[in-house]
Design an enzyme around this catalytic site. Structure first.
Site, short mmCIF file in Angstrom:
data_model
loop_
_atom_site.label_atom_id
_atom_site.label_comp_id
_atom_site.label_asym_id
_atom_site.label_seq_id
_atom_site.Cartn_x
_atom_site.Cartn_y
_atom_site.Cartn_z
N HIS A 240 0.83 -1.21 0.00
CA HIS A 240 0.00 0.00 0.00
C HIS A 240 0.86 1.26 0.00
O HIS A 240 0.50 2.28 -0.61
CB HIS A 240 -0.99 0.02 1.17
N HIS A 266 3.29 10.58 2.76
CA HIS A 266 2.87 11.52 1.72
C HIS A 266 3.79 12.72 1.68
O HIS A 266 4.15 13.20 0.60
CB HIS A 266 1.42 11.96 1.93
ZN LIG Z 1 -3.10 5.27 0.90
#
Ligand SMILES: [Zn+2]
Length: 281
Positions: A240, A266
């Protein structure tokens, strides 16, 4: 029968439009997403209340939020874009227009497979305009943030290697390596779901985050075990992480590189995309 492209060398758009409705994980708000074919290279967003105002995504619009990637489109924010963008770029779509009603892309089951199935249903067609060129590196680059690091080495083969290390027995240290192609993306990466931790769930809910979250759209870990097994892959979490990386690269394109990422996030991916942008300009 439709099959995905064999590589990322050509321009592709959708065979028809996709319409999908769902609930946003973080805001708990309803959102409808229409993805349309376009001849404009790249990925573009508009809001249904002002459909003629089209925003072409680029690195300057990316905002780091605690749990997802948000785009700031001239003051209007759209969050949790990374799995949808990963699905499009991962299967080889280079031209798409996404029209949103709401402000958060639905999380679906926490993976990219729901979007991939929608793309498969409508098929893909060659675009009549050339795709944006993929980033080319002249030399290796790396970005680090605390313990996290990401390296990219120039290469004709797009290879991704992810490593994670969590102090929970259920996850621990995981490594996954993949030669990325649309087929490998669909089989090995797209089904991998996002994951979270039971002890953080209540905290996040108190902070007003993950309003739409439940056991249907994330794998939940309670330290030694998973609360909602079975896993789709024994190393689903690290896969993921690569899914998130692919989505975060959608604003710049898939570089011609081998990429190694340790403890990705991120914000790390977005800094990496920004340094790729610098190499290009
Ligand atoms: Zn994700």
């Amino acid at each position: 029968m439709f099959s995905f492209p064999i590589d990322y060398e050509q321009g592709w758009t959708l065979g028809n439009k996709i319409n999908k409705y769902g609930i946003g994980l973080h805001t708990g708000s309803k959102c409808n997403v229409v993805i349309k074919p376009t001849e404009l290279p790249g990925f573009h967003f508009s809001f249904s209340e002002d459909p003629n105002k089209v925003f072409s995504i680029d690195i300057s619009q990316v905002r780091n939020t605690p749990l997802c990637t948000t785009l700031d489109l001239n003051g209007k924010k759209i969050s949790t874009v990374e799995h949808l963008l990963a699905s499009l770029i991962g299967v080889g779509v280079t031209h798409a227009h996404i029209e949103i009603t709401g402000n958060e892309i639905p999380l679906l089951d926490g993976s990219a497979i729901g979007w991939v199935k929608e793309i498969e249903k409508v098929g893909m067609v060659n675009s009549t305009t050339s795709p944006k060129p993929r980033p080319e590196l002249k030399a290796p680059i790396f970005v680090e943030k605390g313990e996290s690091v990401i390296f990219a080495i120039p290469s004709n083969n797009l290879k991704l290697i992810g490593l994670i290390d969590f102090p929970y027995k259920a996850i621990g240290q995981q490594m996954f390596s993949i030669e990325l192609s649309p087929h490998n993306f669909v089989e090995e990466i797209a089904p991998a779901r996002t994951f979270g931790f039971l002890d953080q769930l209540e905290e996040l809910k108190r902070a007003g985050l993950i309003k739409g979250g439940d056991l249907e759209n994330a794998l939940i870990c309670n330290g030694d075990a998973w609360v909602n097994p079975p896993l789709r892959f024994p190393d689903e979490p690290v896969r993921h992480k690569l899914l998130d990386l692919i989505g975060d690269l959608a604003c710049i394109g898939l570089p011609r590189a081998q990429i190694i990422v340790y403890k990705g996030s991120h914000s790390l991916h977005n800094e990496f995309a920004a340094s790729l942008q610098k190499v290009l300009t």
